[in-house]
Design an enzyme around this catalytic site. Sequence first.
Site, PDB file in Angstrom:
ATOM      1  N   LYS A 193       1.960  -3.757   6.597  1.00  0.00           N
ATOM      2  CA  LYS A 193       2.375  -3.727   5.180  1.00  0.00           C
ATOM      3  C   LYS A 193       3.894  -3.565   5.104  1.00  0.00           C
ATOM      4  O   LYS A 193       4.566  -4.257   4.330  1.00  0.00           O
ATOM      5  CB  LYS A 193       1.675  -2.580   4.441  1.00  0.00           C
ATOM      6  CG  LYS A 193       0.189  -2.770   4.265  1.00  0.00           C
ATOM      7  CD  LYS A 193      -0.116  -3.979   3.400  1.00  0.00           C
ATOM      8  CE  LYS A 193      -1.581  -4.276   3.290  1.00  0.00           C
ATOM      9  NZ  LYS A 193      -1.867  -5.643   2.827  1.00  0.00           N
TER      10      LYS A 193
ATOM     11  N   TYR B 224      -1.948  -1.111  10.932  1.00  0.00           N
ATOM     12  CA  TYR B 224      -2.196  -1.644   9.583  1.00  0.00           C
ATOM     13  C   TYR B 224      -1.024  -1.307   8.667  1.00  0.00           C
ATOM     14  O   TYR B 224      -0.487  -2.170   7.963  1.00  0.00           O
ATOM     15  CB  TYR B 224      -3.506  -1.068   9.012  1.00  0.00           C
ATOM     16  CG  TYR B 224      -3.653  -1.298   7.531  1.00  0.00           C
ATOM     17  CD1 TYR B 224      -3.959  -2.557   7.032  1.00  0.00           C
ATOM     18  CD2 TYR B 224      -3.454  -0.258   6.612  1.00  0.00           C
ATOM     19  CE1 TYR B 224      -4.060  -2.777   5.659  1.00  0.00           C
ATOM     20  CE2 TYR B 224      -3.561  -0.468   5.251  1.00  0.00           C
ATOM     21  CZ  TYR B 224      -3.864  -1.723   4.773  1.00  0.00           C
ATOM     22  OH  TYR B 224      -3.955  -1.940   3.423  1.00  0.00           O
TER      23      TYR B 224
ATOM     24  N   SER C 194       0.835  -1.194   0.000  1.00  0.00           N
ATOM     25  CA  SER C 194       0.000   0.000   0.000  1.00  0.00           C
ATOM     26  C   SER C 194       0.872   1.246   0.000  1.00  0.00           C
ATOM     27  O   SER C 194       1.998   1.239   0.531  1.00  0.00           O
ATOM     28  CB  SER C 194      -0.857  -0.010   1.264  1.00  0.00           C
ATOM     29  OG  SER C 194      -1.425   1.255   1.504  1.00  0.00           O
TER      30      SER C 194
HETATM   31  P1  NAD Z   1     -10.995  -7.137   1.306  1.00  0.00           P
HETATM   32  O1  NAD Z   1     -11.205  -7.108   2.776  1.00  0.00           O
HETATM   33  O2  NAD Z   1     -12.173  -6.951   0.419  1.00  0.00           O
HETATM   34  O3  NAD Z   1     -10.254  -8.486   0.882  1.00  0.00           O
HETATM   35  C1  NAD Z   1      -9.388  -9.172   1.737  1.00  0.00           C
HETATM   36  C2  NAD Z   1      -9.864 -10.607   1.779  1.00  0.00           C
HETATM   37  O4  NAD Z   1      -8.987 -11.371   2.628  1.00  0.00           O
HETATM   38  C3  NAD Z   1     -11.262 -10.770   2.340  1.00  0.00           C
HETATM   39  O5  NAD Z   1     -12.026 -11.549   1.436  1.00  0.00           O
HETATM   40  C4  NAD Z   1     -11.061 -11.510   3.670  1.00  0.00           C
HETATM   41  O6  NAD Z   1     -12.149 -12.348   3.968  1.00  0.00           O
HETATM   42  C5  NAD Z   1      -9.785 -12.268   3.412  1.00  0.00           C
HETATM   43  N1  NAD Z   1      -8.969 -12.597   4.592  1.00  0.00           N
HETATM   44  C6  NAD Z   1      -8.525 -11.765   5.573  1.00  0.00           C
HETATM   45  N2  NAD Z   1      -7.767 -12.448   6.445  1.00  0.00           N
HETATM   46  C7  NAD Z   1      -7.721 -13.728   6.015  1.00  0.00           C
HETATM   47  C8  NAD Z   1      -7.077 -14.912   6.483  1.00  0.00           C
HETATM   48  N3  NAD Z   1      -6.332 -14.906   7.585  1.00  0.00           N
HETATM   49  N4  NAD Z   1      -7.243 -16.061   5.782  1.00  0.00           N
HETATM   50  C9  NAD Z   1      -8.012 -16.085   4.652  1.00  0.00           C
HETATM   51  N5  NAD Z   1      -8.630 -14.998   4.164  1.00  0.00           N
HETATM   52  C10 NAD Z   1      -8.484 -13.833   4.834  1.00  0.00           C
HETATM   53  O7  NAD Z   1      -9.876  -6.034   0.970  1.00  0.00           O
HETATM   54  P2  NAD Z   1      -9.360  -5.490  -0.422  1.00  0.00           P
HETATM   55  O8  NAD Z   1      -9.709  -4.058  -0.513  1.00  0.00           O
HETATM   56  O9  NAD Z   1      -9.752  -6.403  -1.515  1.00  0.00           O
HETATM   57  O10 NAD Z   1      -7.792  -5.553  -0.164  1.00  0.00           O
HETATM   58  C11 NAD Z   1      -7.003  -6.648  -0.592  1.00  0.00           C
HETATM   59  C12 NAD Z   1      -5.579  -6.408  -0.140  1.00  0.00           C
HETATM   60  O11 NAD Z   1      -5.108  -5.170  -0.675  1.00  0.00           O
HETATM   61  C13 NAD Z   1      -5.415  -6.290   1.370  1.00  0.00           C
HETATM   62  O12 NAD Z   1      -4.196  -6.897   1.745  1.00  0.00           O
HETATM   63  C14 NAD Z   1      -5.349  -4.797   1.590  1.00  0.00           C
HETATM   64  O13 NAD Z   1      -4.644  -4.473   2.760  1.00  0.00           O
HETATM   65  C15 NAD Z   1      -4.602  -4.342   0.354  1.00  0.00           C
HETATM   66  N6  NAD Z   1      -4.833  -2.936   0.027  1.00  0.00           N
HETATM   67  C16 NAD Z   1      -6.113  -2.480  -0.146  1.00  0.00           C
HETATM   68  C17 NAD Z   1      -6.326  -1.134  -0.427  1.00  0.00           C
HETATM   69  C18 NAD Z   1      -7.726  -0.594  -0.598  1.00  0.00           C
HETATM   70  O14 NAD Z   1      -7.893   0.618  -0.562  1.00  0.00           O
HETATM   71  N7  NAD Z   1      -8.744  -1.441  -0.798  1.00  0.00           N
HETATM   72  C19 NAD Z   1      -5.244  -0.253  -0.539  1.00  0.00           C
HETATM   73  C20 NAD Z   1      -3.952  -0.758  -0.371  1.00  0.00           C
HETATM   74  C21 NAD Z   1      -3.760  -2.103  -0.096  1.00  0.00           C
HETATM   75  N1  UFG Z   2     -12.590  11.334   3.197  1.00  0.00           N
HETATM   76  C1  UFG Z   2     -13.621  12.190   3.541  1.00  0.00           C
HETATM   77  N2  UFG Z   2     -14.747  11.633   4.064  1.00  0.00           N
HETATM   78  C2  UFG Z   2     -14.909  10.287   4.245  1.00  0.00           C
HETATM   79  C3  UFG Z   2     -13.843   9.429   3.872  1.00  0.00           C
HETATM   80  C4  UFG Z   2     -12.697   9.992   3.360  1.00  0.00           C
HETATM   81  O1  UFG Z   2     -13.498  13.406   3.409  1.00  0.00           O
HETATM   82  O2  UFG Z   2     -15.961   9.851   4.734  1.00  0.00           O
HETATM   83  C5  UFG Z   2     -11.368  11.914   2.607  1.00  0.00           C
HETATM   84  C6  UFG Z   2     -10.098  11.636   3.387  1.00  0.00           C
HETATM   85  O3  UFG Z   2      -9.897  12.622   4.375  1.00  0.00           O
HETATM   86  C7  UFG Z   2      -9.039  11.647   2.281  1.00  0.00           C
HETATM   87  C8  UFG Z   2      -9.798  11.104   1.063  1.00  0.00           C
HETATM   88  O4  UFG Z   2     -11.173  11.286   1.349  1.00  0.00           O
HETATM   89  O5  UFG Z   2      -8.650  12.965   2.004  1.00  0.00           O
HETATM   90  C9  UFG Z   2      -9.536   9.627   0.810  1.00  0.00           C
HETATM   91  O6  UFG Z   2      -9.789   8.893   2.004  1.00  0.00           O
HETATM   92  P1  UFG Z   2      -9.856   7.298   2.010  1.00  0.00           P
HETATM   93  O7  UFG Z   2     -10.144   6.882   3.411  1.00  0.00           O
HETATM   94  O8  UFG Z   2     -10.771   6.825   0.950  1.00  0.00           O
HETATM   95  O9  UFG Z   2      -8.390   6.883   1.551  1.00  0.00           O
HETATM   96  P2  UFG Z   2      -6.984   7.136   2.256  1.00  0.00           P
HETATM   97  O10 UFG Z   2      -6.087   7.673   1.197  1.00  0.00           O
HETATM   98  O11 UFG Z   2      -7.092   7.921   3.492  1.00  0.00           O
HETATM   99  O12 UFG Z   2      -6.608   5.656   2.684  1.00  0.00           O
HETATM  100  C10 UFG Z   2      -6.302   4.690   1.700  1.00  0.00           C
HETATM  101  C11 UFG Z   2      -6.607   3.276   2.192  1.00  0.00           C
HETATM  102  C12 UFG Z   2      -5.750   2.923   3.371  1.00  0.00           C
HETATM  103  C13 UFG Z   2      -4.316   3.172   3.052  1.00  0.00           C
HETATM  104  C14 UFG Z   2      -4.126   4.585   2.550  1.00  0.00           C
HETATM  105  C15 UFG Z   2      -2.735   4.875   2.104  1.00  0.00           C
HETATM  106  O13 UFG Z   2      -7.943   3.172   2.581  1.00  0.00           O
HETATM  107  O14 UFG Z   2      -5.909   1.557   3.631  1.00  0.00           O
HETATM  108  O15 UFG Z   2      -4.969   4.796   1.403  1.00  0.00           O
HETATM  109  O16 UFG Z   2      -2.407   4.019   1.082  1.00  0.00           O
HETATM  110  F1  UFG Z   2      -3.578   2.983   4.178  1.00  0.00           F
END
Ligand code: NAD
Ligand code: UFG
Length: 338
Positions: A153, A149, A124
Amino acid sequence: MKILVTGGAGYIGSHTCVELLNRGMEVVVIDNLVNSSAKSLERVRQITGKSLEFYQKDVRDRAALDEIFDKHDINCVIHFAGLKAVGESVTMPLEYYDNNLYSTVILAEAMRDHGVKNIVFSSSATVYSADNTVPLKESSKTGMCTNPYGWTKYMNEQILRDSAKAIDDWSVVLLRYFNPIGAHSSGLIGEDPRGVPNNLMPYISQVAVGRRDHLNVFGNDYDTHDGTGVRDYIHVVDLARGHVAAIEYMQTHRGESVFNLGTGTGYSVLDMVHAFERVTGKKVPYEIVARRPGDIGTVYASPDKSAELLGWKAQYGLDEMCRDTWAWQSKNPMGYGE
Ligand code: NAD
Ligand code: UFG
């Protein structure tokens, strides 16, 4: 080629399964459904017309991994499984370290013991220190994470980097995602957060569909063009295709590599609200409230290294991100409905 997708029932995992199957790869999913529904995988089958194998198991379950690696000739693992709520990680750090670190260690050990040599890891942009200048490059400073969190990562990257050095012929690709949003254009799969969404786009779409009253905009006094926070939003289908590019890259590159998956363009919170309203015709009432603790003003990627070495670039723009978010949300107002 057969790919093991951990966390494949989740938001990014399900979209990646579609892209893998569409490229003719075989897919095996392990997911304990702690934050997802098996319905997403039924929808993946529906979209692609192809089958995949699903194990409802925890990645920390070594016996389950042994069974999967014994039964299937896996070429590459994509490791999405993990807990991802920043705020929750502050109140439940031990659960986050247990789930997110232990799963990687057990998985890497099982891969080593079964001779599986390729792993793509979901990292991330949160691993970058807040004191960098933008755009963030893969060489920008990492660490000084602001929550458990983010540290999981950072530590997972190190665990896999060390493993790539130590285990003969291993290839590790660390993908640092920026802000994935949107959904498959069919509207059949998408992001289905449990409870109140933490992230901007699911909150906007739940306001638009009538599940929430208004959006709280966290601060309008940042040093940005309209004072609200700027992020690098990327269509989840583009992000999913970045994984296919990473798998192709690994066939000829060993050792450790790290790539940003972002577009290189930043949009503010109000840019997102206005684009969503324009594309969908729905009103998104909002109120300006205080900054969210831990947030910074502007985050966006340099996508140059990914373009050069992976041959990957995001194809979709903001309009498609809003259109497809709405296709999913309007067809599935309550998500997968569980
Ligand atoms: P998500 O929660 O939709 O998907 C994660 C999946 O992992 C879920 O289906 C959950 O049930 C499964 N899971 C969690 N722990 C587990 C375990 N111990 N064993 C088996 N399954 C397990 O999240 P996502 O948004 O699809 O994110 C996927 C990956 O990308 C995550 O590692 C997340 O940290 C990373 N990531 C997501 C974002 C974002 O904004 N969505 C940004 C950066 C990184
Ligand atoms: N925001 C609002 N209102 C809301 C939610 C978000 O104003 O209800 C704003 C936040 O302040 C930020 C922007 O929208 O300025 C984006 O916020 P998000 O929570 O959607 O995303 P972030 O960039 O804060 O966080 C994301 C992922 C995290 C990760 C981070 C850095 O959700 O898991 O990017 O990679 F850690």
